[in-house]
Design an enzyme around this catalytic site. Structure first.
Site, PDB file in Angstrom:
ATOM      1  N   SER A 120       3.164 -28.670  19.648  1.00 45.94           N
ATOM      2  CA  SER A 120       4.009 -28.952  18.504  1.00 45.94           C
ATOM      3  C   SER A 120       4.459 -30.412  18.548  1.00 45.94           C
ATOM      4  CB  SER A 120       5.191 -27.975  18.465  1.00 45.94           C
ATOM      5  OG  SER A 120       5.832 -28.022  17.212  1.00 45.94           O
TER       6      SER A 120
ATOM      7  N   GLU B 292      -0.494 -20.585  11.964  1.00 53.65           N
ATOM      8  CA  GLU B 292       0.592 -21.522  12.244  1.00 53.65           C
ATOM      9  C   GLU B 292       1.738 -21.361  11.244  1.00 53.65           C
ATOM     10  OE1 GLU B 292       0.815 -23.587  14.731  1.00 53.65           O
ATOM     11  OE2 GLU B 292      -1.194 -24.145  15.406  1.00 53.65           O
TER      12      GLU B 292
END
Length: 557
Positions: free
Chosen positions: A220, A347
């Protein structure tokens, strides 16, 4: 650990054995009790005391936590570049968790941490070898989390015989405010990461690591940080391989053109009208760090839910900048070290963990604004064309309702994460340095973020792979033998550490990893899908990318 092994440790490393669970008045046999060994090492700055820890997966390892790698950025050093760490006398304890950067959780209304946060952890099986080094950069939207063992304990990775380093860096206002002034030039958090990498070059041999074989990896915002460091000319030579999981700095949430107005807005929220960058910087230095981050989060309480972040990497115009050109311009230069990069199959679940019927109705009513939160298109005609094309691809002519949650997840997952990762992949196909692409579709049995939010959305969410790399003291026990999760963990940790060791995640195949993961080629977008089985293929999500790629290219013209 046997008495003989402790004797060898005593002789080799001058360890002091300390009884932790036995009252001092009792004379006991050390093999009959849980005991902990303390060990002292010499690094460039002074002596450090660490301990021997139990590995959750069996065996022991040396652990040094809370090691400073730069001077505390407090007082007049707030917002400045990290300063070189001064030597100390005596023995400094490296036994407890690192102090973390100031952060505030808007949902739980809990603030923690502070300015003094530039610490790292080192874990190693041996202090004498020259093993590959893996440096973990945590995620959290550039505003939350830390390198704590509670989240990122390296037990599984250490079984593959690497040296693990987890680093902290300044977050949010402290780490990424850019007032376009030398006293607050932006990217402080990235500069902290580089300071940690310099420390590693100077000291990691003491811990059995090879400074000439360092791999940075992150997920991330950590993945975006990895990508930013790969692009930065200033970070060249500080590492030799890179792994970017579910994040690149070209993602819309991972960079911004300017966030100077955040500084002015914060000062105003505290009752101070500032007129110049320096006046703003000097005033914000007088505010306690937890008050700063709390105020910012209360002013921007939808930012993390929508993933529309402002306090993130920027082009900085300091004397020695980290990102000297606009992010998209630097992005097209590509990465010149071996790269392992990928994304998870769903995601976009992250965007809808806290979704409501009302929030989905807002997207349906004004789809252009919903996607322009990320695309930031000023041309109304161009925005209208892109929004129409995207909406028809994912939803056809139908109304967007809760019944379309799977399509929403794919649309916003592609928009927020996947598109820019595939853009990086296309650039890497023309580079000489090897690049390995993966898609993680495995749905774990261990608790994930969906369970935390009690979400019923199906699929593999952002960060679901973390339990296949790290042991977490917070929400996961040891992975059971002969389980799906353990098999996937063994595969992931083997491929990730193989890449760190050799630059090739599958130098050999066997029963555990029966397929050869091939790197990108100029005419072949090879990738590995990680699910219950490992499957090799080409051109992942090609239909989607064929829609999005020309749209993104039109924005860069």
């Amino acid at each position: 650990m046997s008495k003989n092994l402790y004797s060898r440790l005593l002789q080799k490393y001058k360890i002091n054995i300390k009884r932790l669970l036995c009252p001092p008045k009792f004379d006991v046999n050390i093999t009959q009790y849980s005991i902990m060994a303390e060990i002292v090492v010499d690094i460039k700055q002074g002596k450090l005391k660490g301990i021997v820890r139990d590995n959750i997966d069996g065996g022991k390892y040396f652990s040094f936590r809370g090691i400073p790698f730069a001077e505390p950025p407090v007082g007049s050093l707030r917002f400045k570049e990290p300063q070189e760490l001064k030597p100390w006398s005596g023995i400094k304890d490296a036994l407890e968790e690192s102090k973390k950067s100031a952060q505030y959780e808007i949902m739980s209304k809990v603030g923690e941490g502070g300015d003094d946060c530039l610490y790292l952890n080192v874990a190693t099986n041996s202090l004498t070898d020259k093993k590959p080094v893996m440096v973990w950069i945590h995620g959290g939207g550039f505003k939350k989390s830390s390198n704590t063992y509670q989240k990122y304990s390296p037990d599984y990775l250490l079984k593959k015989d690497i040296v693990f380093v987890g680093i902290n860096y300044r977050l949010g206002v402290l780490g990424f405010l850019n007032m376009e002034h030398e006293e607050c030039a932006g990217n402080q958090g990235l500069k902290d990461q580089m300071a940690a990498l310099i420390w590693i070059q100077e000291n990691i041999e003491v811990f059995g690591g090879n400074p000439e074989n360092v791999t940075i990896f992150g997920e991330s915002a950590g993945g975006a940080s990895v990508h930013a460091l790969c692009l930065s000319p200033r970070a060249k030579g500080l590492f030799h391989k890179a792994i970017a999981q579910s994040g690149v700095v070209s993602n819309p949430w991972a960079h911004t053109y300017s966030n100077k107005e955040c500084g002015y807005s914060l000062a105003k929220a505290f009752g101070k009208k500032c007129y110049t960058p320096l006046e703003t910087i000097e005033y914000l230095r007088t505010i306690p760090s937890l008050d700063l981050v709390t105020m910012y989060e209360n002013l921007n309480n939808m930012e993390m839910i929508k993933l529309t972040l402002e306090l993130v990497p920027t082009q900085d115009k300091s004397v020695n900048p980290v990102l000297p050109q606009p992010i998209q311009e630097m992005n097209h230069k590509g990465v010149d070290v071996p790269l392992l990069i990928g994304y998870n199959s769903h995601e976009g679940i992250l965007r809808f963990l806290d979704n409501t019927e009302e929030s989905i109705m807002e997207i349906d009513n004004d789809f252009e604004s919903a996607i322009n939160d990320y695309l930031k298109i000023n041309d109304a005609l161009k925005l209208s064309h892109i929004a129409k094309t995207v909406r028809e691809y994912y939803f056809g002519k139908e109304k967007i309702t809760e019944a379309k949650i799977n399509e929403l997840v794919q649309c916003f997952g592609d928009l927020i994460f996947v598109n820019n990762i595939l853009e990086v992949v296309d650039i890497q196909m023309q580079k000489s340095s090897p690049t390995y692409l993966y898609k993680f579709s495995y749905r774990p049995d261990y608790p994930t973020i969906q369970d935390l939010f009690k979400s019923k959305i199906e699929g593999t969410c952002h960060a679901d792979e973390m339990g296949c790399l790290f042991f977490s003291e917070l929400r996961r026990g040891k992975l059971p033998k002969d389980s799906r999760d353990r098999t996937t963990m063994e595969r992931m940790t083997t491929m990730w550490t193989n890449f760190a060791k050799t630059g090739d995640p599958t130098p050999t195949t066997n029963d555990l990893i029966p397929v050869k993961w091939r790197s990108l080629q100029p005419n072949k977008k090879n990738y590995l899908e990680i699910n219950d089985d490992l499957t090799c293929g080409q051109n992942p999500d090609s239909e989607m990318w064929n829609i999005w790629r020309p749209l993104l290219e039109s924005l860069q013209q």
